[in-house]
Scaffold this motif. Structure first.
Motif, PDB file in Angstrom:
ATOM      1  N   VAL A 208      48.272  53.080  49.840  1.00 20.25           N
ATOM      2  CA  VAL A 208      49.230  54.013  49.260  1.00 20.25           C
ATOM      3  C   VAL A 208      48.847  55.444  49.633  1.00 20.25           C
ATOM      4  O   VAL A 208      47.684  55.728  49.905  1.00 20.25           O
ATOM      5  CB  VAL A 208      49.302  53.886  47.720  1.00 20.25           C
ATOM      6  CG1 VAL A 208      49.858  52.555  47.310  1.00 20.25           C
ATOM      7  CG2 VAL A 208      47.950  54.108  47.097  1.00 20.25           C
ATOM      8  N   GLN A 209      49.835  56.332  49.657  1.00 18.38           N
ATOM      9  CA  GLN A 209      49.601  57.752  49.900  1.00 18.38           C
ATOM     10  C   GLN A 209      49.474  58.452  48.551  1.00 18.38           C
ATOM     11  O   GLN A 209      50.408  58.436  47.756  1.00 18.38           O
ATOM     12  CB  GLN A 209      50.762  58.359  50.691  1.00 18.38           C
ATOM     13  CG  GLN A 209      50.822  57.940  52.128  1.00 18.38           C
ATOM     14  CD  GLN A 209      49.715  58.570  52.963  1.00 18.38           C
ATOM     15  OE1 GLN A 209      49.276  59.679  52.703  1.00 18.38           O
ATOM     16  NE2 GLN A 209      49.258  57.846  53.957  1.00 18.38           N
ATOM     17  N   GLN A 210      48.298  59.044  48.297  1.00 24.10           N
ATOM     18  CA  GLN A 210      48.056  59.759  47.049  1.00 24.10           C
ATOM     19  C   GLN A 210      47.098  60.908  47.295  1.00 24.10           C
ATOM     20  O   GLN A 210      46.434  60.970  48.334  1.00 24.10           O
ATOM     21  CB  GLN A 210      47.432  58.845  45.997  1.00 24.10           C
ATOM     22  CG  GLN A 210      48.395  57.956  45.289  1.00 24.10           C
ATOM     23  CD  GLN A 210      47.725  57.271  44.122  1.00 24.10           C
ATOM     24  OE1 GLN A 210      46.507  57.106  44.085  1.00 24.10           O
ATOM     25  NE2 GLN A 210      48.523  56.847  43.163  1.00 24.10           N
TER      26      GLN A 210
ATOM     27  N   CYS B 137      38.339  64.832  46.837  1.00 21.82           N
ATOM     28  CA  CYS B 137      38.495  65.912  47.822  1.00 21.82           C
ATOM     29  C   CYS B 137      39.795  66.693  47.652  1.00 21.82           C
ATOM     30  O   CYS B 137      39.930  67.790  48.191  1.00 21.82           O
ATOM     31  CB  CYS B 137      38.389  65.369  49.241  1.00 21.82           C
ATOM     32  SG  CYS B 137      39.729  64.264  49.732  1.00 21.82           S
ATOM     33  N   GLY B 138      40.770  66.152  46.930  1.00 19.91           N
ATOM     34  CA  GLY B 138      42.019  66.851  46.692  1.00 19.91           C
ATOM     35  C   GLY B 138      43.006  66.816  47.844  1.00 19.91           C
ATOM     36  O   GLY B 138      44.030  67.493  47.800  1.00 19.91           O
ATOM     37  N   ASN B 139      42.743  66.042  48.872  1.00 19.70           N
ATOM     38  CA  ASN B 139      43.643  65.930  50.022  1.00 19.70           C
ATOM     39  C   ASN B 139      44.632  64.785  49.833  1.00 19.70           C
ATOM     40  O   ASN B 139      44.305  63.762  49.246  1.00 19.70           O
ATOM     41  CB  ASN B 139      42.847  65.683  51.311  1.00 19.70           C
ATOM     42  CG  ASN B 139      42.065  66.894  51.732  1.00 19.70           C
ATOM     43  OD1 ASN B 139      42.593  67.995  51.773  1.00 19.70           O
ATOM     44  ND2 ASN B 139      40.788  66.694  52.028  1.00 19.70           N
ATOM     45  N   GLN B 140      45.840  64.985  50.374  1.00 21.87           N
ATOM     46  CA  GLN B 140      46.829  63.909  50.415  1.00 21.87           C
ATOM     47  C   GLN B 140      46.419  62.977  51.541  1.00 21.87           C
ATOM     48  O   GLN B 140      46.432  63.362  52.706  1.00 21.87           O
ATOM     49  CB  GLN B 140      48.227  64.476  50.669  1.00 21.87           C
ATOM     50  CG  GLN B 140      49.321  63.454  50.783  1.00 21.87           C
ATOM     51  CD  GLN B 140      49.786  62.948  49.433  1.00 21.87           C
ATOM     52  OE1 GLN B 140      49.546  63.554  48.414  1.00 21.87           O
ATOM     53  NE2 GLN B 140      50.451  61.814  49.441  1.00 21.87           N
ATOM     54  N   ALA B 141      46.025  61.764  51.197  1.00 26.39           N
ATOM     55  CA  ALA B 141      45.532  60.824  52.204  1.00 26.39           C
ATOM     56  C   ALA B 141      45.856  59.402  51.783  1.00 26.39           C
ATOM     57  O   ALA B 141      46.217  59.143  50.628  1.00 26.39           O
ATOM     58  CB  ALA B 141      44.020  60.981  52.387  1.00 26.39           C
TER      59      ALA B 141
ATOM     60  N   GLY C 285      36.210  59.054  51.917  1.00 21.64           N
ATOM     61  CA  GLY C 285      35.447  57.834  51.682  1.00 21.64           C
ATOM     62  C   GLY C 285      35.069  57.586  50.232  1.00 21.64           C
ATOM     63  O   GLY C 285      34.371  56.621  49.938  1.00 21.64           O
ATOM     64  N   ALA C 286      35.497  58.457  49.319  1.00 29.63           N
ATOM     65  CA  ALA C 286      35.173  58.275  47.904  1.00 29.63           C
ATOM     66  C   ALA C 286      35.840  57.013  47.368  1.00 29.63           C
ATOM     67  O   ALA C 286      36.960  56.688  47.743  1.00 29.63           O
ATOM     68  CB  ALA C 286      35.612  59.491  47.096  1.00 29.63           C
ATOM     69  N   GLN C 287      35.116  56.294  46.492  1.00 27.13           N
ATOM     70  CA  GLN C 287      35.642  55.064  45.910  1.00 27.13           C
ATOM     71  C   GLN C 287      35.718  55.206  44.400  1.00 27.13           C
ATOM     72  O   GLN C 287      34.831  55.777  43.773  1.00 27.13           O
ATOM     73  CB  GLN C 287      34.732  53.882  46.233  1.00 27.13           C
ATOM     74  CG  GLN C 287      34.689  53.523  47.682  1.00 27.13           C
ATOM     75  CD  GLN C 287      33.840  52.289  47.918  1.00 27.13           C
ATOM     76  OE1 GLN C 287      33.268  51.723  46.998  1.00 27.13           O
ATOM     77  NE2 GLN C 287      33.760  51.872  49.159  1.00 27.13           N
ATOM     78  N   TYR C 288      36.788  54.653  43.827  1.00 27.44           N
ATOM     79  CA  TYR C 288      36.992  54.672  42.393  1.00 27.44           C
ATOM     80  C   TYR C 288      37.354  53.281  41.933  1.00 27.44           C
ATOM     81  O   TYR C 288      38.193  52.640  42.533  1.00 27.44           O
ATOM     82  CB  TYR C 288      38.134  55.618  42.010  1.00 27.44           C
ATOM     83  CG  TYR C 288      37.975  56.997  42.582  1.00 27.44           C
ATOM     84  CD1 TYR C 288      37.113  57.903  41.998  1.00 27.44           C
ATOM     85  CD2 TYR C 288      38.674  57.373  43.718  1.00 27.44           C
ATOM     86  CE1 TYR C 288      36.959  59.166  42.532  1.00 27.44           C
ATOM     87  CE2 TYR C 288      38.529  58.633  44.254  1.00 27.44           C
ATOM     88  CZ  TYR C 288      37.670  59.527  43.657  1.00 27.44           C
ATOM     89  OH  TYR C 288      37.510  60.759  44.200  1.00 27.44           O
ATOM     90  N   GLN C 289      36.735  52.847  40.848  1.00 27.08           N
ATOM     91  CA  GLN C 289      37.093  51.563  40.279  1.00 27.08           C
ATOM     92  C   GLN C 289      38.347  51.753  39.432  1.00 27.08           C
ATOM     93  O   GLN C 289      38.442  52.702  38.642  1.00 27.08           O
ATOM     94  CB  GLN C 289      35.961  51.017  39.418  1.00 27.08           C
ATOM     95  CG  GLN C 289      36.195  49.614  38.948  1.00 27.08           C
ATOM     96  CD  GLN C 289      34.954  49.005  38.337  1.00 27.08           C
ATOM     97  OE1 GLN C 289      33.852  49.481  38.548  1.00 27.08           O
ATOM     98  NE2 GLN C 289      35.144  47.963  37.561  1.00 27.08           N
ATOM     99  N   ILE C 290      39.334  50.870  39.611  1.00 33.67           N
ATOM    100  CA  ILE C 290      40.576  50.944  38.850  1.00 33.67           C
ATOM    101  C   ILE C 290      40.792  49.602  38.154  1.00 33.67           C
ATOM    102  O   ILE C 290      40.166  48.597  38.516  1.00 33.67           O
ATOM    103  CB  ILE C 290      41.781  51.297  39.752  1.00 33.67           C
ATOM    104  CG1 ILE C 290      41.948  50.281  40.883  1.00 33.67           C
ATOM    105  CG2 ILE C 290      41.640  52.701  40.305  1.00 33.67           C
ATOM    106  CD1 ILE C 290      43.160  50.517  41.760  1.00 33.67           C
TER     107      ILE C 290
END
Length: 77
Positions: A17-19, A24-28, A61-66
């Motif tokens: 998805v694009q978010q 980092c605050g970037n749209q990626a 490359g940041a990872q977040y558990q959802i």
């Protein structure tokens, strides 16, 4: 008699998805993956131990558990 046992983790990509990244605050593009860990006996996966859903930013490359509900919502559309 001896037993061969352990844990095996399988990683499946659920979607992209694009978010805006929280780090980092970037749209990626954000890759949604499902990581399921199972107890194995003689290299045969038997019992699921843990299932995690992770969102990873392709820019930094940041990872977040959802949670599971968020993963399904993001993967579907």
């Amino acid at each position: 008699m001896f037993f061969i046992f352990g844990l095996r983790t399988k990683v499946d990509q659920s979607g992209v998805v694009q978010q805006v990244c929280r780090h980092c605050g970037n749209q990626a593009a954000q890759v949604i993956t499902r990581r399921s860990t199972k107890f194995t006996l003689f290299f045969v996966p038997l019992i699921p131990v843990r299932t995690r859903y992770v969102q990873q930013c392709t820019f930094c490359g940041a990872q977040y558990q959802i949670d599971k509900a968020d993963a399904r919502r993001l993967a579907v559309g």
